[in-house]
Design a protein around this motif. Structure first.
Motif, PDB file in Angstrom:
ATOM      1  N   ILE A 218      21.302 -28.654  41.180  1.00  0.00           N
ATOM      2  CA  ILE A 218      21.295 -27.186  41.161  1.00  0.00           C
ATOM      3  C   ILE A 218      19.974 -26.684  40.593  1.00  0.00           C
ATOM      4  N   TRP A 219      19.520 -27.305  39.508  1.00  0.00           N
ATOM      5  CA  TRP A 219      18.262 -26.899  38.881  1.00  0.00           C
ATOM      6  C   TRP A 219      17.081 -27.112  39.829  1.00  0.00           C
ATOM      7  N   THR A 220      17.106 -28.215  40.568  1.00  0.00           N
ATOM      8  CA  THR A 220      16.020 -28.507  41.517  1.00  0.00           C
ATOM      9  C   THR A 220      15.930 -27.434  42.597  1.00  0.00           C
ATOM     10  N   TYR A 221      17.085 -27.078  43.182  1.00  0.00           N
ATOM     11  CA  TYR A 221      17.083 -26.071  44.244  1.00  0.00           C
ATOM     12  C   TYR A 221      16.773 -24.678  43.686  1.00  0.00           C
ATOM     13  N   PHE A 222      17.237 -24.409  42.458  1.00  0.00           N
ATOM     14  CA  PHE A 222      16.906 -23.123  41.829  1.00  0.00           C
ATOM     15  C   PHE A 222      15.399 -23.007  41.604  1.00  0.00           C
ATOM     16  N   ARG A 223      14.804 -24.103  41.158  1.00  0.00           N
ATOM     17  CA  ARG A 223      13.367 -24.095  40.894  1.00  0.00           C
ATOM     18  C   ARG A 223      12.583 -23.833  42.182  1.00  0.00           C
ATOM     19  N   LYS A 224      13.055 -24.398  43.301  1.00  0.00           N
ATOM     20  CA  LYS A 224      12.376 -24.198  44.580  1.00  0.00           C
ATOM     21  C   LYS A 224      12.552 -22.770  45.102  1.00  0.00           C
ATOM     22  N   ALA A 225      13.706 -22.158  44.782  1.00  0.00           N
ATOM     23  CA  ALA A 225      13.972 -20.794  45.249  1.00  0.00           C
ATOM     24  C   ALA A 225      13.544 -19.727  44.250  1.00  0.00           C
ATOM     25  N   PHE A 226      13.124 -20.158  43.055  1.00  0.00           N
ATOM     26  CA  PHE A 226      12.878 -19.215  41.960  1.00  0.00           C
ATOM     27  C   PHE A 226      11.858 -18.141  42.322  1.00  0.00           C
ATOM     28  N   PHE A 227      10.734 -18.540  42.873  1.00  0.00           N
ATOM     29  CA  PHE A 227       9.677 -17.566  43.143  1.00  0.00           C
ATOM     30  C   PHE A 227      10.056 -16.607  44.264  1.00  0.00           C
ATOM     31  N   SER A 228      10.929 -17.055  45.165  1.00  0.00           N
ATOM     32  CA  SER A 228      11.453 -16.144  46.183  1.00  0.00           C
ATOM     33  C   SER A 228      12.362 -15.100  45.542  1.00  0.00           C
ATOM     34  N   LEU A 229      13.243 -15.565  44.647  1.00  0.00           N
ATOM     35  CA  LEU A 229      14.154 -14.647  43.963  1.00  0.00           C
ATOM     36  C   LEU A 229      13.411 -13.717  43.018  1.00  0.00           C
ATOM     37  N   LEU A 230      12.310 -14.190  42.496  1.00  0.00           N
ATOM     38  CA  LEU A 230      11.545 -13.388  41.535  1.00  0.00           C
ATOM     39  C   LEU A 230      11.032 -12.098  42.153  1.00  0.00           C
ATOM     40  N   LEU A 231      10.824 -12.118  43.469  1.00  0.00           N
ATOM     41  CA  LEU A 231      10.328 -10.911  44.142  1.00  0.00           C
ATOM     42  C   LEU A 231      11.264  -9.731  43.928  1.00  0.00           C
ATOM     43  N   LEU A 232      12.594  -9.995  43.916  1.00  0.00           N
ATOM     44  CA  LEU A 232      13.567  -8.917  43.689  1.00  0.00           C
ATOM     45  C   LEU A 232      13.325  -8.235  42.352  1.00  0.00           C
ATOM     46  N   PHE A 233      13.110  -9.010  41.323  1.00  0.00           N
ATOM     47  CA  PHE A 233      12.935  -8.452  39.984  1.00  0.00           C
ATOM     48  C   PHE A 233      11.594  -7.739  39.850  1.00  0.00           C
ATOM     49  N   ILE A 234      10.577  -8.274  40.510  1.00  0.00           N
ATOM     50  CA  ILE A 234       9.263  -7.629  40.457  1.00  0.00           C
ATOM     51  C   ILE A 234       9.309  -6.260  41.129  1.00  0.00           C
ATOM     52  N   VAL A 235       9.854  -6.225  42.340  1.00  0.00           N
ATOM     53  CA  VAL A 235       9.863  -4.971  43.117  1.00  0.00           C
ATOM     54  C   VAL A 235      10.778  -3.936  42.478  1.00  0.00           C
ATOM     55  N   VAL A 236      12.053  -4.286  42.307  1.00  0.00           N
ATOM     56  CA  VAL A 236      13.017  -3.305  41.790  1.00  0.00           C
ATOM     57  C   VAL A 236      12.742  -2.996  40.322  1.00  0.00           C
TER      58      VAL A 236
END
Length: 434
Positions: A218-236
């Motif tokens: 789970i941590w491995t896949y989260f780490r790979k998706a983290f920067f994609s998910l981070l866009l939500l927090f940056i924009v909103v």
């Protein structure tokens, strides 16, 4: 019969006739608006007025966010982000009964939110998940139904282009920041409700489930998706905090998505001309729809349609909750034959004064309206997402209708909850004082 009433009758009759003749929606709106106005004034000033209203209708700084969010979504669609989100979602929920269906819903929610496009979520997630689910024994019709309905959550969870369009149509009474933050809970509620029905079907049909993923995976896949998910927090987060406007946030989203895609190696520099061309075509279609819809919206104001509608509803119904229900029934019908963008632009000026007079917050109504019209995107004869989702799943529309009906019923139930429990959409805006 007054000339105003005749003009409105001609407007709607000509519009429906053009739609039945399969004239594109934007052209149907523009032609019927022009015909209706020419009943009131001479041809030269009438055509000039329509052209002027079309141009001034998109003369808005806020609308600049749309082409940039479209471009950001296209980059994400091609940049391998969908696969990363699917793998992360799979590591979280694939061990539950009907796990891959949960993955479909959760991945659609995440990708739709990041890209701001329900169509992008439908095509990107559906093209990957339908085959995977079929291998595990899920019927393609069921997989398509899950994909079609869950992708609409991206129109509620920010950043969402249609919420920007509603902010424009509301005349500034609802801010983009408030609408963005208000869409979170309804969007999540819709996703959870769809998952609830998936659980019911999965248990009844005994769909397969996978082994629980270890925390390390789970941590491995989260780490790979983290920067994609981070866009939500940056924009909103940036918009809500007042660091930048929605338009500025859209530019940041493009730069972030482009850099991320280049770093991942999923897109090369030579691929960007194709990405830009596709985004430009999509933007042109959306902007032309906005142009003609704003002209029709102005005509409604010119003919005093909002006042006539308000007086009619208030005279016919004494209970405001009944009026809210009637308006939503009308919007559900409208959504079956009209795309969401023109529907928002045309009917917001008509119904917003009515609901505001009855005490509904413009932000609350915006979320209700978008959620309502999301249902129309999943229904024939015009449902864009229905046709995209069926095409991606490689099945006919008629095959998907029956398994889709329970999902549509779930969406209607969520709509009624959001309509009659304002706190679902207004809790976060009030919390952040927006």
């Amino acid at each position: 019969m007054s000339i105003e009433v005749l003009s409105i009758i001609v407007l709607f009759v000509s519009f429906f006739i053009l739609l039945m003749l399969k004239v594109p929606v934007a052209f149907s709106i523009g032609i019927s608006t022009t015909i209706s106005l020419l009943l009131n004034i001479d041809s030269l000033p009438g055509i000039t007025t329509i052209a002027q209203r079309m141009i001034t209708g998109i003369d808005s700084f806020a609308l600049l966010a749309i082409p940039f969010f479209v471009l950001a979504g296209e980059i994400m669609k091609r940049g391998g982000i969908a696969n990363r989100l699917i793998n992360f979602a799979k590591s979280l929920v694939a061990s539950l009964p009907g796990g891959l269906a949960y993955v479909n819903v959760l991945a659609s929610m995440l990708f739709g939110a990041i890209s701001g496009s329900a169509i992008a979520a439908t095509s990107a997630i559906g093209s990957i998940m339908t085959d995977r689910m079929e291998e595990e024994g899920y019927p393609r019709e069921f997989s398509a139904s899950v994909n079609i309905t869950s992708s609409t959550t991206g129109l509620l969870i920010p950043p969402s282009n249609i919420l920007i369009v509603y902010a424009l149509a509301s005349g500034g009474t609802a801010s983009v920041a408030a609408l963005f933050i208000a869409g979170y809970l309804p969007g999540i509620l819709l996703g959870l409700a769809l998952m609830g029905y998936v659980a019911f079907v999965a248990i009844r049909r005994k769909f397969s489930k996978e082994q629980r993923a270890p925390l390390k995976e789970i941590w491995t896949y989260f780490r790979k998706a983290f920067f994609s998910l981070l866009l939500l927090f940056i924009v909103v987060g940036g918009i809500v905090a007042g660091v930048f406007t929605a338009t500025e946030a859209s530019v940041i989203a493009v730069l972030y998505a482009a850099i991320l895609a280049l770093i991942y190696g999923d897109i090369r520099v030579k691929d960007f001309p194709s990405v830009l061309l596709t985004s430009a075509k999509t933007t042109a279609v959306v902007m032309f729809l906005i142009c003609t819809s704003m002209a029709m919206s102005w005509l409604f104001s010119f003919e005093s349609v909002p006042e006539l509608m308000s007086n009619f509803l208030l005279e016919q119904f004494s209970n405001k909750f009944v009026i809210f229900l009637v308006i939503n029934i009308i919007l559900l019908i409208v959504g079956t034959f009209m795309d969401i963008t023109p529907a928002v632009l045309i009917f917001t000026p008509i119904f917003l004064p009515v609901v505001v007079a009855l005490g509904m917050d413009p932000v609350h109504f915006g979320i209700v309206m978008v959620l309502n019209l999301c249902i129309g995107l999943c229904t024939p004869p015009v449902g864009t997402i229905l046709f995209v989702g069926s095409g991606v799943a490689k099945i006919s529309v008629s095959q998907v209708i029956k398994p889709l009906l329970p999902f549509l019923a779930i969406m209607v139930i969520v709509l009624l909850l959001v309509l009659y429990i304002p706190e679902i959409s207004m809790f976060l805006p009030r919390l952040f004082d927006l």
